[in-house]
Design a protein around this motif. Structure first.
Motif, short mmCIF file in Angstrom:
data_model
loop_
_atom_site.label_atom_id
_atom_site.label_comp_id
_atom_site.label_asym_id
_atom_site.label_seq_id
_atom_site.Cartn_x
_atom_site.Cartn_y
_atom_site.Cartn_z
N GLU A 178 0.86 -1.18 0.00
CA GLU A 178 0.00 0.00 0.00
C GLU A 178 0.90 1.23 0.00
O GLU A 178 1.96 1.23 0.63
N ALA A 179 0.46 2.28 -0.67
CA ALA A 179 1.24 3.52 -0.69
C ALA A 179 1.31 4.08 0.72
O ALA A 179 0.26 4.31 1.34
N PRO A 180 2.52 4.29 1.24
CA PRO A 180 2.66 4.80 2.61
C PRO A 180 2.09 6.21 2.76
O PRO A 180 2.17 7.03 1.84
N ASN A 181 1.51 6.49 3.91
CA ASN A 181 1.02 7.83 4.22
C ASN A 181 2.18 8.72 4.64
O ASN A 181 3.15 8.24 5.23
N VAL A 236 7.38 12.16 -6.87
CA VAL A 236 7.12 11.28 -5.73
C VAL A 236 8.10 11.64 -4.63
O VAL A 236 9.32 11.63 -4.83
N SER A 237 7.55 11.99 -3.46
CA SER A 237 8.39 12.35 -2.31
C SER A 237 9.28 11.18 -1.91
O SER A 237 8.99 10.02 -2.25
N GLY A 238 10.32 11.49 -1.16
CA GLY A 238 11.25 10.47 -0.72
C GLY A 238 10.55 9.34 0.01
O GLY A 238 9.73 9.57 0.90
N GLN A 239 10.87 8.12 -0.41
CA GLN A 239 10.30 6.91 0.19
C GLN A 239 11.42 6.18 0.92
O GLN A 239 12.50 5.95 0.36
N ILE A 240 11.16 5.85 2.18
CA ILE A 240 12.19 5.20 2.98
C ILE A 240 12.12 3.68 2.83
O ILE A 240 11.21 3.14 2.21
N SER A 241 13.08 3.00 3.43
CA SER A 241 13.19 1.55 3.33
C SER A 241 12.25 0.86 4.33
O SER A 241 12.67 0.07 5.16
N LYS A 242 10.95 1.19 4.22
CA LYS A 242 9.91 0.60 5.06
C LYS A 242 9.09 -0.36 4.21
O LYS A 242 8.41 0.05 3.27
N ALA A 243 9.16 -1.64 4.55
CA ALA A 243 8.47 -2.67 3.78
C ALA A 243 6.97 -2.63 4.05
O ALA A 243 6.50 -1.99 5.01
N GLY A 244 6.23 -3.35 3.23
CA GLY A 244 4.79 -3.40 3.35
C GLY A 244 4.30 -3.92 4.68
O GLY A 244 3.21 -3.58 5.14
N ASP A 245 5.11 -4.76 5.34
CA ASP A 245 4.71 -5.29 6.64
C ASP A 245 5.08 -4.36 7.80
O ASP A 245 4.89 -4.70 8.97
N GLY A 246 5.62 -3.18 7.47
CA GLY A 246 5.95 -2.19 8.49
C GLY A 246 7.38 -2.24 8.99
O GLY A 246 7.82 -1.34 9.70
N THR A 247 8.12 -3.28 8.63
CA THR A 247 9.51 -3.35 9.07
C THR A 247 10.34 -2.34 8.29
O THR A 247 10.11 -2.09 7.11
N ILE A 248 11.31 -1.76 8.98
CA ILE A 248 12.17 -0.75 8.38
C ILE A 248 13.61 -1.25 8.43
O ILE A 248 14.08 -1.66 9.49
N THR A 249 14.28 -1.20 7.29
CA THR A 249 15.72 -1.50 7.29
C THR A 249 16.42 -0.27 7.84
O THR A 249 16.39 0.79 7.24
N LYS A 250 17.01 -0.45 9.03
CA LYS A 250 17.69 0.65 9.70
C LYS A 250 19.18 0.38 9.77
O LYS A 250 19.61 -0.77 9.72
N GLY A 251 19.94 1.44 9.91
CA GLY A 251 21.38 1.31 10.09
C GLY A 251 22.16 2.14 9.10
O GLY A 251 21.60 2.75 8.19
N ARG A 252 23.46 2.15 9.33
CA ARG A 252 24.37 2.93 8.48
C ARG A 252 25.22 1.99 7.65
O ARG A 252 25.81 1.04 8.17
N LEU A 253 25.29 2.31 6.35
CA LEU A 253 26.16 1.54 5.48
C LEU A 253 27.60 1.84 5.88
O LEU A 253 27.95 2.99 6.15
N GLY A 254 28.39 0.80 5.92
CA GLY A 254 29.78 0.96 6.34
C GLY A 254 29.98 0.70 7.82
O GLY A 254 31.11 0.59 8.28
N ALA A 255 28.90 0.58 8.57
CA ALA A 255 28.99 0.27 10.01
C ALA A 255 28.10 -0.92 10.33
O ALA A 255 28.58 -1.98 10.73
#
Length: 155
Positions: free
Chosen positions: A18-21, A38-57
């Motif tokens: 679903e298109a995130p609010n 289209v505004s910035g879309q984050i790494s939040k999957a359809g099930d609500g989980t978000i890929t969090k963290g910093r690349l390189g760490a």
């Protein structure tokens, strides 16, 4: 309304979330003339989980690519919500990928390929686009990647 882009998604085994609010004072998409922003879309999957963290760490390139892919799916969801049918997309003009990364991390383009590759896979030649891939010190809710897009729309 199902069309050839939706058929391509199905053939790839991809179901759009679903298109995130919006979570702040902005609109998720805006049509200006024959352009869809289209505004910035984050790494939040359809099930609500978000890929969090910093690349390189915390995350490697493959995990960043998967996060960027989720962003691209959210972009397509927003485009479908705005246009009614993804077949109205004439061309993907540009994406900008923001990668939550350490100062030493330099593989931003490879991470954003996760979004670019998916968009070309789904849209074919209409998905070939210009882009920027930049590293940032943080992103909303600590997400790993955020991607926005500009589409040329037809009838």
């Amino acid at each position: 309304m199902n069309g050839k882009v939706e058929a391509q998604l199905a053939s790839l085994g991809i179901e759009l979330p679903e298109a995130p609010n919006p979570v702040a004072n902005y609109v998720p998409h805006l049509i200006a003339g024959n352009l869809l922003f289209v505004s910035g879309q984050i790494s939040k999957a359809g099930d609500g989980t978000i890929t969090k963290g910093r690349l390189g760490a915390d995350l490697g390139v493959a995990e960043g690519q998967a996060a960027a892919r989720v962003c691209a799916l959210n972009i397509l969801s927003q485009a479908k919500a705005a246009l009614g049918s993804l077949d109205r997309i004439e061309k993907l003009v540009k994406i900008t990928g923001f990668v939550n990364a350490t100062p030493e991390f330099t593989d931003h383009p490879q991470v954003v390929n996760g979004a670019s590759d998916l968009l070309v896979e789904v849209l074919g030649d209409a998905g070939r686009h210009t882009r920027a891939a930049v590293g940032v010190s943080s992103l909303p809710v600590g997400c790993a990647v955020e991607v926005d897009a500009i589409f040329l729309i037809g009838n």
